[in-house]
Design a protein around this motif. Sequence first.
Motif, mmCIF file in Angstrom:
data_model
loop_
_atom_site.group_PDB
_atom_site.id
_atom_site.type_symbol
_atom_site.label_atom_id
_atom_site.label_comp_id
_atom_site.label_asym_id
_atom_site.label_seq_id
_atom_site.Cartn_x
_atom_site.Cartn_y
_atom_site.Cartn_z
ATOM 1 N N ALA A 210 0.892 -1.085 0.024
ATOM 2 C CA ALA A 210 -0.053 -0.040 0.122
ATOM 3 C C ALA A 210 1.007 1.312 -0.145
ATOM 4 O O ALA A 210 0.597 2.150 -0.643
ATOM 5 N N ASP A 211 2.140 1.306 0.764
ATOM 6 C CA ASP A 211 2.931 2.306 0.553
ATOM 7 C C ASP A 211 4.045 2.131 0.089
ATOM 8 O O ASP A 211 5.111 2.668 0.562
ATOM 9 N N ALA A 212 4.220 1.416 -0.983
ATOM 10 C CA ALA A 212 5.300 1.102 -1.778
ATOM 11 C C ALA A 212 6.006 1.824 -2.704
ATOM 12 O O ALA A 212 7.039 1.766 -3.238
ATOM 13 N N VAL A 213 5.184 2.917 -3.144
ATOM 14 C CA VAL A 213 5.476 4.066 -4.104
ATOM 15 C C VAL A 213 6.905 4.546 -3.424
ATOM 16 O O VAL A 213 7.069 5.029 -2.392
ATOM 17 N N GLY A 214 7.921 4.575 -4.509
ATOM 18 C CA GLY A 214 9.186 5.254 -4.287
ATOM 19 C C GLY A 214 10.379 4.069 -3.460
ATOM 20 O O GLY A 214 11.409 4.542 -3.765
ATOM 21 N N ARG A 215 9.717 3.084 -3.284
ATOM 22 C CA ARG A 215 10.788 2.147 -3.045
ATOM 23 C C ARG A 215 11.128 1.310 -4.257
ATOM 24 O O ARG A 215 10.590 1.397 -5.296
ATOM 25 N N THR A 216 12.417 0.431 -3.979
ATOM 26 C CA THR A 216 13.055 -0.308 -4.994
ATOM 27 C C THR A 216 12.526 -1.630 -5.218
ATOM 28 O O THR A 216 12.416 -2.505 -4.281
ATOM 29 N N ALA A 217 12.178 -2.121 -6.497
ATOM 30 C CA ALA A 217 11.540 -3.449 -6.725
ATOM 31 C C ALA A 217 12.740 -4.292 -7.244
ATOM 32 O O ALA A 217 13.400 -3.982 -8.322
ATOM 33 N N GLN A 218 13.087 -5.480 -7.017
ATOM 34 C CA GLN A 218 13.699 -6.381 -7.902
ATOM 35 C C GLN A 218 12.819 -7.443 -8.506
ATOM 36 O O GLN A 218 11.842 -7.769 -8.070
ATOM 37 N N LEU A 219 12.928 -7.351 -9.826
ATOM 38 C CA LEU A 219 11.989 -8.162 -10.712
ATOM 39 C C LEU A 219 12.649 -9.150 -11.446
ATOM 40 O O LEU A 219 13.836 -8.972 -11.826
ATOM 41 N N SER A 220 11.837 -10.284 -11.160
ATOM 42 C CA SER A 220 12.735 -11.567 -12.087
ATOM 43 C C SER A 220 11.549 -12.584 -12.446
ATOM 44 O O SER A 220 10.539 -12.864 -11.865
ATOM 45 N N VAL A 221 11.805 -12.810 -14.005
ATOM 46 C CA VAL A 221 10.823 -13.220 -14.692
ATOM 47 C C VAL A 221 11.185 -14.918 -14.643
ATOM 48 O O VAL A 221 12.430 -15.498 -14.685
ATOM 49 N N ASP A 222 10.194 -15.622 -14.748
ATOM 50 C CA ASP A 222 10.447 -17.294 -14.707
ATOM 51 C C ASP A 222 10.946 -17.335 -16.092
ATOM 52 O O ASP A 222 10.323 -17.319 -17.212
ATOM 53 N N SER A 223 12.199 -17.861 -16.123
ATOM 54 C CA SER A 223 13.082 -17.949 -17.202
ATOM 55 C C SER A 223 12.397 -19.042 -18.108
ATOM 56 O O SER A 223 12.672 -19.287 -19.334
ATOM 57 N N GLU A 224 12.097 -20.185 -17.512
ATOM 58 C CA GLU A 224 11.525 -21.376 -17.987
ATOM 59 C C GLU A 224 10.332 -21.173 -19.018
ATOM 60 O O GLU A 224 10.232 -21.523 -20.259
ATOM 61 N N ARG A 225 9.386 -20.615 -18.276
ATOM 62 C CA ARG A 225 8.113 -20.164 -19.088
ATOM 63 C C ARG A 225 8.448 -19.253 -20.057
ATOM 64 O O ARG A 225 8.048 -19.152 -21.459
ATOM 65 N N ARG A 226 9.537 -18.312 -19.836
ATOM 66 C CA ARG A 226 9.724 -17.381 -21.011
ATOM 67 C C ARG A 226 10.146 -17.877 -22.098
ATOM 68 O O ARG A 226 10.313 -17.674 -23.254
ATOM 69 N N GLY A 227 11.326 -18.914 -21.732
ATOM 70 C CA GLY A 227 11.999 -19.655 -22.922
ATOM 71 C C GLY A 227 11.077 -20.486 -23.871
ATOM 72 O O GLY A 227 11.092 -20.533 -24.938
ATOM 73 N N LEU A 228 10.003 -21.025 -23.097
ATOM 74 C CA LEU A 228 8.797 -21.569 -23.872
ATOM 75 C C LEU A 228 8.106 -21.030 -24.774
ATOM 76 O O LEU A 228 7.881 -21.202 -25.830
ATOM 77 N N LEU A 229 7.574 -19.662 -24.165
ATOM 78 C CA LEU A 229 6.904 -18.753 -24.994
ATOM 79 C C LEU A 229 7.637 -18.179 -26.172
ATOM 80 O O LEU A 229 7.174 -17.983 -27.305
ATOM 81 N N SER A 230 9.014 -17.914 -25.912
ATOM 82 C CA SER A 230 9.927 -17.336 -27.101
ATOM 83 C C SER A 230 9.925 -18.411 -28.165
ATOM 84 O O SER A 230 10.003 -18.130 -29.366
ATOM 85 N N ALA A 231 9.999 -19.692 -27.791
ATOM 86 C CA ALA A 231 10.193 -20.877 -28.757
ATOM 87 C C ALA A 231 8.902 -20.832 -29.608
ATOM 88 O O ALA A 231 9.004 -20.923 -30.981
ATOM 89 N N SER A 232 7.735 -20.722 -29.103
ATOM 90 C CA SER A 232 6.561 -20.711 -29.751
ATOM 91 C C SER A 232 6.456 -19.404 -30.671
ATOM 92 O O SER A 232 5.957 -19.647 -31.694
ATOM 93 N N HIS A 233 6.629 -18.502 -30.019
ATOM 94 C CA HIS A 233 6.673 -17.302 -30.959
ATOM 95 C C HIS A 233 7.428 -17.111 -32.015
ATOM 96 O O HIS A 233 7.232 -16.675 -33.323
ATOM 97 N N SER A 234 8.711 -17.453 -31.911
ATOM 98 C CA SER A 234 9.743 -17.740 -33.008
ATOM 99 C C SER A 234 9.329 -18.828 -33.953
ATOM 100 O O SER A 234 9.153 -18.491 -35.311
ATOM 101 N N GLY A 235 8.649 -19.844 -33.577
ATOM 102 C CA GLY A 235 7.959 -20.942 -34.537
ATOM 103 C C GLY A 235 6.964 -20.441 -35.281
ATOM 104 O O GLY A 235 6.651 -20.819 -36.389
ATOM 105 N N CYS A 236 6.438 -19.446 -34.558
ATOM 106 C CA CYS A 236 5.017 -18.842 -35.512
ATOM 107 C C CYS A 236 5.507 -18.062 -36.753
ATOM 108 O O CYS A 236 4.810 -18.138 -37.469
ATOM 109 N N HIS A 237 6.468 -17.406 -36.556
ATOM 110 C CA HIS A 237 7.011 -16.530 -37.486
ATOM 111 C C HIS A 237 7.698 -17.230 -38.568
ATOM 112 O O HIS A 237 7.553 -17.034 -39.820
ATOM 113 N N LEU A 238 8.242 -18.512 -38.311
ATOM 114 C CA LEU A 238 8.939 -19.210 -39.316
ATOM 115 C C LEU A 238 7.958 -20.190 -40.093
ATOM 116 O O LEU A 238 8.149 -20.274 -41.320
ATOM 117 N N LEU A 239 6.939 -20.674 -39.386
ATOM 118 C CA LEU A 239 5.855 -20.994 -39.853
ATOM 119 C C LEU A 239 5.314 -20.281 -40.888
ATOM 120 O O LEU A 239 4.859 -20.477 -42.187
#
Length: 300
Positions: A114-143
Amino acid sequence: MTLPTTHVSFPAGTVRGESAILAVHLLADGRPAVITAETPFHPLDHTWPDQPADHGTLTVDGVEHAVVDCLTGAVGPEGGEVLVGAGIPVRRGDEEWSWLVLHVLPESAADALADAVGRTAQLSVDSERRGLLSASHSGCHLLALALNAALAPRWRKDPGRADAFGNADFDSLAMASSVMDTEASTDTYRLGKSLRKKGFTAEATEEFPALADALPAITEAVNAQLAAWVAADARVRIEVPGPELTARRRWHCELPAGEAEIFCGGTHLHHLGELVELRTELTLSEDGSELVAVTRPKRA
């Protein structure tokens, strides 16, 4: 509320970052959505929601919170309320609006932030999910490119739009929807009057059989081309004109026949050698009005 457009680092493949919290917006369902100045998270696009959102974690003052969704938000030129998804009344990229990445947390995190504005956040993406989605997206363009090539003989005239290799761009001219997940991309093409007027022929002619009868051979040709491209281990990169979420980015792939490029706001592989296989399955709807391509990448 006046906020700057979020700067994003996901086009480079980044999955971690640190940034100041600019706002915490409560969604209609009570979940808090954290807005930071910068982020590596890829949000769902409200105008063309093909690639699902990144998931991951957001940590503030040592407390880790799950990022369970990531949405696109916007604030109008006069400031005011943060609008989200389908509630945004203008097209993505309107220069008078601010465009925001909203990191959605569970409702239980609302009080803690509620009072987090101005604080610093560490942001971490689920790299396994990202990798799978990236593979599907690149595959879509190649298709898209392989399908354009396989269907090129079925055009009676130039439809006025070509892909990077000069083939009639069936993919963009017939596209009805494109959806990807962690296992595949599913592209649905409309084979209606509009496409026929542009010159596409699904019926049998003296030159080739009806599309329904030719589909096994077309599928085989597309999969042979996809296999050759994966074997070539082509480099993939995203052309980024600026750090803003709304920057008009391009996907580039250095294929053996030349460099292909497609406008794209998603995430992708860095090279095709990250795959061991890429195959598609083509099917026609019962009434022949739609062609569906389900393209499955298998990562190394």
